[in-house]
Structures are given as structure tokens and as C-alpha cells.
Design an enzyme around this catalytic site. Structure first.
Site, mmCIF file in Angstrom:
data_model
loop_
_atom_site.group_PDB
_atom_site.id
_atom_site.type_symbol
_atom_site.label_atom_id
_atom_site.label_comp_id
_atom_site.label_asym_id
_atom_site.label_seq_id
_atom_site.Cartn_x
_atom_site.Cartn_y
_atom_site.Cartn_z
ATOM 1 N N SER A 49 0.855 -1.196 0.000
ATOM 2 C CA SER A 49 0.000 0.000 0.000
ATOM 3 C C SER A 49 0.880 1.231 0.000
ATOM 4 C CB SER A 49 -0.892 0.016 1.241
ATOM 5 O OG SER A 49 -1.580 1.248 1.319
ATOM 6 N N TYR A 69 -1.773 -0.441 10.311
ATOM 7 C CA TYR A 69 -1.926 -1.041 8.972
ATOM 8 C C TYR A 69 -0.786 -0.569 8.075
ATOM 9 C CZ TYR A 69 -3.921 -1.263 4.174
ATOM 10 O OH TYR A 69 -4.127 -1.466 2.838
#
Ligand code: NAP
Length: 242
Positions: A137, A151
Site C-alpha cells: 500500500s 496497517y
């Protein structure tokens, strides 16, 4: 020889777009999902209608036995030559101080332990010429303050996993890369409690809009294909300039 690629989390979002593009590029595809059987069946039906082989297995990537069963099933297609580690989750969006231990463990379990378990099965079974793509990501370098710092940290671990595995498996002729999407229009944002996040974020993205799952799938498909034969250990950002 027809490539046989395993995609985790292939029933929806980036994973489903990847399954479809890989099939269009000539791969036979086996994908797993956790719970949404109707969505998985739709993907299988669409792909098999194009003439390619496509199987779906209900398997949780955090469970070692289910992961082993997933890769055994790839044997029915001739054995895996590719892996897309894609199945991932976020947590409810919010300040770091509100993060619960249960949400933290779930993010680590799916996004890190699941990726490692699948990469290990792939590394044990893949022939020379095999390739792995880890879906990371853009959060890994942005940090996601006020949203989900934990995350982002786990996605940074994905990038390190990619670099290390590329070096360890390179001598066996196996390439390992990552794709780092920015904000992509999928259901992951609704799961995090903010379905409108992609549109709200548009102003902060140089290209002025969120990305679409197909735009990430295209990068993954390229990294698994012959055009990327000398590309390994890289993180390809697909984030509209963010
Ligand atoms: P999504 O739309 O929520 O889809 C997630 C997929 O993963 C579903 O097929 C889901 O299956 C499956 N899945 C979740 N947990 C699983 C588990 N433990 N075992 C097996 N399958 C599991 O997500 P997405 O937005 O496409 O995200 C895909 C990847 O891209 C993730 O790694 C995510 O972190 C990354 N990413 C996404 C964005 C974004 O903006 N969308 C940005 C950067 C990175 P079920 O439906 O059956 O549960």
C-alpha cells in the site's frame, strides 16, 4: 506452458480485477476468498466463460492448513507458477489511541502472517521462472496518521518481505515484487467505516481522483508476465502520484 497463478482474496476488489486480467493474459487462475461465496462464483463463471480454467477455494490465508489446501488445489491445474498475495484488511478508521488489540492482531494476521504463509507455500512449490507479487500500500510510506498507522506499518513489512524474498529466491529464478496502490475504489473503505473515503480523498491526489481496481490489476499482471523478466525486488507504486 500455461502459467498457473494463485490469487488470494480474488472474489472482490483488486483481487477480482486481477483474476480477470490474468485470465485474459493467458493464465489459469486459482483464487481464494474467506466468506463471500456468491461473489467468488461470479468471478469463476465470468472467467470460465472466456475459456480459461478458473477455480475458487474458500480458504482463510491466516490458517496454515487452509493455505496448504489452497496450494494443493493448484496442483489440479498443474502446480503454481505465480502468486498474488492480495487478501488484506484494514481496521475501523480512527485515532491510534482507539486501536484495540483485537483489530491490531487481525491486521497483522491477515496482512503479514497470511502473506508469509502463502509465499512460503509458493516458494516450496514453484519452478524456476515463477513470480510472486505482494499487494502492499502507498500507506507504507505515508504512515496513515489518524486513520490506521498499524496497517501502514504492516504494509511497510510487506515491502521488506518483498526485498528479502527477491534476494533469497532470485538464485532459483523466482522473481518477487510488490505493488503499492493508493486509494482505490473497492469495498475495503466501507469495511473500515468510510465508504465515501475514495471520493473525499480525491483532492489530495495529484491525478485528482481515486484509482480503479483494474488500474492496479494491470500493474500486477505486468509484473507476473514476460515483460518483467528482469524486474525483481521492486515496489511499484500505483497511487495517482500520491
Ligand atoms: P476488498 O475489496 O475488501 O477485498 C478483499 C478480498 O480479500 C476479498 O476477496 C475477501 O474475501 C478477501 N479476504 C479478506 N481476508 C481474507 C482472509 N483472511 N483469507 C482469504 N481471503 C480474505 O479489498 P481491496 O481493496 O481489493 O484490497 C486488496 C489488497 O489491496 C489488500 O491487501 C489491501 O490492503 C490493498 N490495498 C487496497 C487499497 C484500496 O484503497 N482499496 C489501497 C492500498 C492497498 P471475502 O469477501 O470472502 O471476505
Amino acid at each position: 506452458m500455461t502459467p498457473v497463478t494463485v490469487v488470494t482474496g480474488g472474489s472482490r476488489g483488486i483481487g477480482a480485477a486481477t483474476v480477470r486480467q490474468l485470465a485474459a493474459a493467458g493464465h489459469d487462475v486459482l483464487f481464494c476468498y474467506r466468506s463471500d461465496t456468491a461473489a467468488a462464483d461470479t468471478v469463476v463463471r465470468d472467467v470460465t466463460a472466456t475459456g480459461r480454467r478458473c477455480l475458487a477455494v474458500r480458504a482463510d490465508t491466516t490458517n496454515p492448513d487452509q493455505v496448504e489446501r489452497l496450494f494443493d488445489a493448484a496442483g489440479e491445474l498443474g502446480g503454481p507458477t505465480g502468486l498474488v498475495n492480495n487478501a488484506g484488511v484494514t481496521s475501523p478508521i480512527g485515532p491510534f489511541t482507539d486501536l484495540t488489540v483485537a483489530d491490531l492482531r487481525h491486521v497483522v494476521d491477515v496482512n503479514l502472517i497470511g502473506y508469509v504463509l502463502c509465499a512460503q507455500q509458493a516458494a516450496r512449490r514453484m519452478p524456476p521462472g515463477g513470480a510472486i507479487v505482494n499487494v502492499s500500500s502507498g500507506a507504507a510510506t505515508l504512515g496513515s496518521p489518524g486513520e490506521y498507522v498499524h496497517y501502514a506499518a504492516v504494509k511497510a513489512a510487506t515491502d521488506t518481505l518483498t526485498i528479502g524474498l527477491a534476494k533469497e529466491l532470485g538464485p532459483r529464478g523466482i522473481r518477487v515484487n510488490a505493488v503499492a496502490p493508493g486509494i482505490i475504489r473497492t469495498e475495503i473503505h466501507a469495511s473500515a467505516g468510510q465508504p465515501d473515503r475514495p471520493d473525499r480523498a480525491a483532492a489530495a491526489i495529484p491525478l485528482g481522483r481515486p484509482g480503479e481496481p483494474d488500474e492496479v490489476a494491470a500493474a500486477i499482471t505486468w509484473l507476473l508476465g514476460p515483460g518483467a523478466s528482469y524486474t525483481t525486488g521492486t515496489v511499484l507504486r500505483v497511487a495517482g502520484g500520491r
